[in-house]
Write a protein that holds these residues in place. Structure first.
Motif, PDB file in Angstrom:
ATOM      1  N   LYS A 208     -46.448  44.018-129.555  1.00 17.95           N
ATOM      2  CA  LYS A 208     -47.011  45.083-128.730  1.00 17.95           C
ATOM      3  C   LYS A 208     -48.455  45.353-129.158  1.00 17.95           C
ATOM      4  O   LYS A 208     -49.363  45.407-128.331  1.00 17.95           O
ATOM      5  CB  LYS A 208     -46.156  46.337-128.890  1.00 17.95           C
ATOM      6  CG  LYS A 208     -46.504  47.424-127.903  1.00 17.95           C
ATOM      7  CD  LYS A 208     -45.327  47.707-127.008  1.00 17.95           C
ATOM      8  CE  LYS A 208     -45.772  48.401-125.743  1.00 17.95           C
ATOM      9  NZ  LYS A 208     -44.774  48.320-124.693  1.00 17.95           N
TER      10      LYS A 208
ATOM     11  N   ILE B  84     -51.867  44.908-127.025  1.00 16.42           N
ATOM     12  CA  ILE B  84     -52.843  45.975-126.773  1.00 16.42           C
ATOM     13  C   ILE B  84     -54.233  45.487-127.171  1.00 16.42           C
ATOM     14  O   ILE B  84     -55.205  45.660-126.440  1.00 16.42           O
ATOM     15  CB  ILE B  84     -52.461  47.255-127.552  1.00 16.42           C
ATOM     16  CG1 ILE B  84     -51.210  47.871-126.923  1.00 16.42           C
ATOM     17  CG2 ILE B  84     -53.608  48.255-127.535  1.00 16.42           C
ATOM     18  CD1 ILE B  84     -50.583  48.975-127.726  1.00 16.42           C
ATOM     19  N   SER B  85     -54.325  44.817-128.317  1.00 22.85           N
ATOM     20  CA  SER B  85     -55.633  44.342-128.762  1.00 22.85           C
ATOM     21  C   SER B  85     -56.153  43.238-127.866  1.00 22.85           C
ATOM     22  O   SER B  85     -57.340  42.966-127.813  1.00 22.85           O
ATOM     23  CB  SER B  85     -55.561  43.865-130.215  1.00 22.85           C
ATOM     24  OG  SER B  85     -54.925  42.611-130.249  1.00 22.85           O
TER      25      SER B  85
ATOM     26  N   LEU C 249     -53.143  47.047-121.872  1.00 27.38           N
ATOM     27  CA  LEU C 249     -53.058  48.448-122.281  1.00 27.38           C
ATOM     28  C   LEU C 249     -51.811  49.150-121.748  1.00 27.38           C
ATOM     29  O   LEU C 249     -51.418  50.174-122.270  1.00 27.38           O
ATOM     30  CB  LEU C 249     -54.312  49.190-121.822  1.00 27.38           C
ATOM     31  CG  LEU C 249     -55.616  48.643-122.412  1.00 27.38           C
ATOM     32  CD1 LEU C 249     -56.797  49.417-121.870  1.00 27.38           C
ATOM     33  CD2 LEU C 249     -55.609  48.705-123.934  1.00 27.38           C
ATOM     34  N   GLY C 250     -51.221  48.632-120.697  1.00 25.65           N
ATOM     35  CA  GLY C 250     -50.006  49.244-120.165  1.00 25.65           C
ATOM     36  C   GLY C 250     -50.250  50.668-119.702  1.00 25.65           C
ATOM     37  O   GLY C 250     -51.213  50.952-119.000  1.00 25.65           O
ATOM     38  N   LEU C 251     -49.379  51.574-120.140  1.00 31.75           N
ATOM     39  CA  LEU C 251     -49.454  52.953-119.656  1.00 31.75           C
ATOM     40  C   LEU C 251     -50.341  53.838-120.534  1.00 31.75           C
ATOM     41  O   LEU C 251     -50.476  55.032-120.278  1.00 31.75           O
ATOM     42  CB  LEU C 251     -48.040  53.541-119.592  1.00 31.75           C
ATOM     43  CG  LEU C 251     -47.059  52.860-118.625  1.00 31.75           C
ATOM     44  CD1 LEU C 251     -45.697  53.527-118.675  1.00 31.75           C
ATOM     45  CD2 LEU C 251     -47.595  52.892-117.199  1.00 31.75           C
ATOM     46  N   ILE C 252     -50.940  53.264-121.575  1.00 36.65           N
ATOM     47  CA  ILE C 252     -51.698  54.100-122.517  1.00 36.65           C
ATOM     48  C   ILE C 252     -52.829  54.886-121.834  1.00 36.65           C
ATOM     49  O   ILE C 252     -52.930  56.089-122.015  1.00 36.65           O
ATOM     50  CB  ILE C 252     -52.226  53.253-123.694  1.00 36.65           C
ATOM     51  CG1 ILE C 252     -51.042  52.721-124.492  1.00 36.65           C
ATOM     52  CG2 ILE C 252     -53.145  54.065-124.589  1.00 36.65           C
ATOM     53  CD1 ILE C 252     -51.413  51.694-125.528  1.00 36.65           C
ATOM     54  N   PRO C 253     -53.694  54.242-121.024  1.00 36.53           N
ATOM     55  CA  PRO C 253     -54.801  55.005-120.429  1.00 36.53           C
ATOM     56  C   PRO C 253     -54.336  56.166-119.556  1.00 36.53           C
ATOM     57  O   PRO C 253     -54.889  57.266-119.639  1.00 36.53           O
ATOM     58  CB  PRO C 253     -55.548  53.966-119.594  1.00 36.53           C
ATOM     59  CG  PRO C 253     -55.151  52.660-120.134  1.00 36.53           C
ATOM     60  CD  PRO C 253     -53.766  52.827-120.663  1.00 36.53           C
TER      61      PRO C 253
ATOM     62  N   LEU D 150     -51.473  57.794-119.622  1.00 41.04           N
ATOM     63  CA  LEU D 150     -50.866  58.859-120.428  1.00 41.04           C
ATOM     64  C   LEU D 150     -51.952  59.680-121.113  1.00 41.04           C
ATOM     65  O   LEU D 150     -51.883  60.911-121.175  1.00 41.04           O
ATOM     66  CB  LEU D 150     -49.905  58.257-121.465  1.00 41.04           C
ATOM     67  CG  LEU D 150     -48.534  57.842-120.922  1.00 41.04           C
ATOM     68  CD1 LEU D 150     -47.764  57.036-121.952  1.00 41.04           C
ATOM     69  CD2 LEU D 150     -47.734  59.075-120.513  1.00 41.04           C
ATOM     70  N   ALA D 151     -52.985  58.990-121.607  1.00 41.77           N
ATOM     71  CA  ALA D 151     -54.103  59.682-122.257  1.00 41.77           C
ATOM     72  C   ALA D 151     -54.804  60.588-121.258  1.00 41.77           C
ATOM     73  O   ALA D 151     -55.137  61.743-121.570  1.00 41.77           O
ATOM     74  CB  ALA D 151     -55.086  58.667-122.846  1.00 41.77           C
TER      75      ALA D 151
ATOM     76  N   ARG E 182     -39.639  55.144-128.021  1.00 43.55           N
ATOM     77  CA  ARG E 182     -39.656  54.772-126.611  1.00 43.55           C
ATOM     78  C   ARG E 182     -38.415  55.290-125.882  1.00 43.55           C
ATOM     79  O   ARG E 182     -38.499  55.800-124.775  1.00 43.55           O
ATOM     80  CB  ARG E 182     -39.739  53.247-126.490  1.00 43.55           C
ATOM     81  CG  ARG E 182     -40.554  52.763-125.342  1.00 43.55           C
ATOM     82  CD  ARG E 182     -41.192  51.396-125.601  1.00 43.55           C
ATOM     83  NE  ARG E 182     -40.420  50.526-126.458  1.00 43.55           N
ATOM     84  CZ  ARG E 182     -39.445  49.715-126.032  1.00 43.55           C
ATOM     85  NH1 ARG E 182     -39.161  49.657-124.768  1.00 43.55           N
ATOM     86  NH2 ARG E 182     -38.802  48.951-126.882  1.00 43.55           N
TER      87      ARG E 182
END
Lengths: 403, 261
Positions: A20, A24-25, A29-33, A35-36, A221
């Motif tokens: 994972k 990300i690196s 990014l998936g749902l990170i942006p 959610l942020a 999760r």
């Protein structure tokens, strides 16, 4: 390169958590942006207005997000295959007016009128899809045509009636104005908690999650949805309870998530979005799939029109108009869906709709005009696309670096 | 290779395949046979009919006349689906991978495995069994893939080649046709692809190699078939011929060591 390797070493090595982080690196990014973004707007409005986090306002917010949310979910499906549907707003308005007329003027029972409105949407989407696949016209043009045609048709249906056409069908009205009794909400929450615990326990038992970090990640999760459900229940029971509309939205999102992420059809959707030619060579009927998705998108648009009618007890020539369709596209993009196709998640679009809904709600609370809303939503969209473009560069670089 | 001596090894045969596009006779009565565990190179200049032949066998085009035999019995290949059902896989030059999908999804694209159980359960994918099968395929190819759940876009060119070829292993294909597999590759990657094709051949797969590249022919092929203007003009044994012989057969100047057929 293919170097011979010792037998004991597994072909696939990385553990879920490491994998994972690596993804990300590499720009996955998936749902990170999203959610942020949601967290950020939540905090900002909480600081700016003491009313924002009150049960009453949050209850309103969930109702406000219904129309946009359902449309954004349908929109995601066509975006996943690299197409677009600009007509969703007009289709939703047309079907909303059709629903109201069927019920108020022709006296059809609510169930039947709703069914016809949704089928009507599905048929319209089928036509769009057929035009895209048969004529080979870009979906931008086909659905732009749809936008104009169905908007005109909607206004013709309204005819010379002045103002809104009212509806008093109890079923239609109840969609957006019913709240679940506490015992029902509690049962649903307990089911969510139970299902998550079982899922978590079963996954912990498998050898895939052997590292401490992997186990922790899995637990975090699996606890996301139960915690969310408990929070929603705790907050909304202080007002009128959990709206049925929220349950409908959650169910639509759940079904679409299962289809897109856990079925062969879902894989085919993303395959067509990523490389339609490869999908065709793999034996997938690309045209049929596209028509089906355009049809579904318009059916969801019709459903969002029904929710709009349910909220306003009426429809008119402007239902489904304004920025709605662009907001739906923006919601999907903020949620990480790529306009190039082949990339995105249903949950992302739902969260994206929540971001746009929260911005609208918060700015209303602060007494700002619709113009300010429009500007802020636009800037968030720009931010989301910029994050995606940077991540995309990362993805391309990491792919090329490995070559 | 003498086909009569080992008839059981013969998997796929074509007899008298002909195809005309408008005024162009793309293929005239071509016979060929593909043997298990052996590599047949198909050579010819541009327009010689190589692609037409491959497209007929892979179900993209229908022949005007001629027949296909699988294990000695006549088969009809009307669509790409029919070809894959018959165990005939094509590895395209562009690899035909979906870069946004992960390795397992690409391997099983269009033929996903579903969970067992009730009707509802069968709607869902059986990821575990697909991943196990994928791991087995890469084991056979001797290729290391960082993670089966990473999208193709994160893989190197060599790993992508391996994924495209691993499809044939997952599907237990009997015949795999490679369309110019090394045309766009550097020296090291070409070596890599040769290694993968050898491993496939060692599994008993019949390989048809469409190529312009003499290096491919002499590194891999057990037999080489030359097409010119739609006709089969020569079949040769690369171990007993020189690159010059092959070039002469392709361009049409008579040469020693070429057995007209």
């Amino acid at each position: 390169m293919s170097q011979p390797r010792p037998r004991s070493e597994p072909v696939v090595s990385a553990a879920p958590f490491k994998e994972k982080l690596q993804r990300i690196s590499h720009g996955e990014l998936g749902l990170i942006p999203v959610l942020a973004a949601l967290l950020a707007v939540g905090i900002i409005f909480h600081i700016a207005s003491p009313y924002f986090l009150t049960p009453r306002n949050l209850s309103n917010l969930t109702l406000q997000v219904g129309v946009l949310g359902v449309m954004a979910l349908g929109m995601s499906l066509v975006l996943f295959i690299g197409e677009i549907d600009l007509s969703a707003g007009s289709v939703s308005g047309f079907c909303a007016v059709a629903l109201v007329l069927l019920s108020a003027q022709y006296g059809l029972p609510g169930v039947l009128a709703i069914g016809i409105a949704i089928l009507c949407g599905a048929a319209i989407g089928g036509i769009h899809g057929k035009l895209v696949t048969l004529v080979g016209a870009p979906s931008f043009i086909v659905t732009l045509t749809g936008l104009l045609v169905w908007q005109g048709a909607q206004r013709m249906l309204v005819g010379n009636q002045i103002g809104q056409i009212l509806i008093d069908d109890p079923l239609v009205i109840s969609i957006a104005s019913t709240f679940m009794p506490f015992w029902l909400s509690l049962t649903l929450v307990l089911i969510i908690v139970g299902a998550s615990l079982i899922y978590c326990a079963r996954q912990l038992g498998s050898n895939r999650f052997s590292g401490a970090a992997d186990r922790l990640g899995l637990i975090a999760r699996s606890m996301l949805f139960p915690v969310l459900a408990i929070l929603i229940l705790a907050v909304l029971s202080n007002h009128l309870g959990v709206p049925v509309l929220l349950l409908i939205l959650a169910c639509v999102a759940l079904v679409l998530t299962l289809i897109t992420e856990h079925t062969a059809f879902g894989v085919h959707i993303f395959a067509v979005g990523g490389n339609a030619e490869a999908a065709r060579r793999a034996g997938i009927n690309v045209a049929k799939l596209k028509i089906l998705l355009f049809s579904s998108c318009s059916a969801f648009a019709a459903f969002s029109g029904i929710i709009a009618v349910s909220r306003q007890y009426a429809a008119d020539g402007n239902t489904g108009g304004g920025n709605l369709v662009l907001d739906a596209i923006a919601a999907a993009v903020i949620g990480g869906t790529s306009l190039f196709g082949g990339r995105g998640r249903i949950q992302g679009s739902l969260l994206g709709a929540l971001v746009i809904g929260t911005v609208a709600n918060g700015l209303d609370l602060l007494g700002h005009s619709a113009n300010v809303k429009s500007i802020i939503t636009g800037l968030i969209l720009l931010g989301a696309v910029s994050v995606d473009m940077i991540a995309r560069k990362r993805r391309i670089q990491s792919g090329a670096a490995g070559a | 290779m003498n086909a009569a001596k080992v008839p059981s090894l013969r998997i796929l045969e074509t007899r008298g395949l002909s195809k005309r596009f408008g005024s162009v006779q793309a293929l005239s009565g071509v016979d060929l046979d593909i043997h298990a565990g052996s590599v047949l190179a198909l050579l010819g200049d541009n327009g010689a009919g190589k692609s037409t032949l491959v497209k007929i066998v892979s179900g993209v085009h229908r022949p005007d006349s001629g027949e296909l035999f699988l294990d000695g019995s006549r088969i009809d290949i009307a669509s790409p689906r029919d070809a894959s059902t018959a165990g005939i896989e094509t590895v395209y030059q562009d690899l035909a991978l979906c870069e946004n999908l992960n390795v397992t999804q690409n391997l099983f694209l269009g033929r996903e495995r579903r969970s067992r159980g009730s009707a509802l359960w069968r709607m869902f994918l059986d990821r575990r069994s697909m991943e196990e099968e994928a791991e087995r395929a890469f084991e056979i190819l001797g290729t290391r893939i960082p993670s089966l759940s990473n999208p193709i876009s994160t893989l190197s060119g060599g790993q992508r080649q391996a994924v495209a070829i691993a499809r044939a292993i997952v599907w237990q294909s009997r015949v795999v046709m490679f369309d110019e597999p090394t045309a766009a590759l550097g020296v090291e990657q070409t070596e890599n692809v040769h290694g993968l094709i050898r491993r496939l051949r060692d599994q008993g797969v019949g390989v048809l190699l469409i190529t312009h590249n003499m290096v491919d022919v002499f590194a891999l092929a057990d037999r080489a078939l030359v097409l010119r203007q739609g006709h089969r003009v020569a079949e040769m044994d690369p171990r007993r011929s020189t690159p010059d012989d092959v070039v002469r057969a392709i361009t049409g100047s008579e040469a020693a060591g070429v057995r007209p057929s």
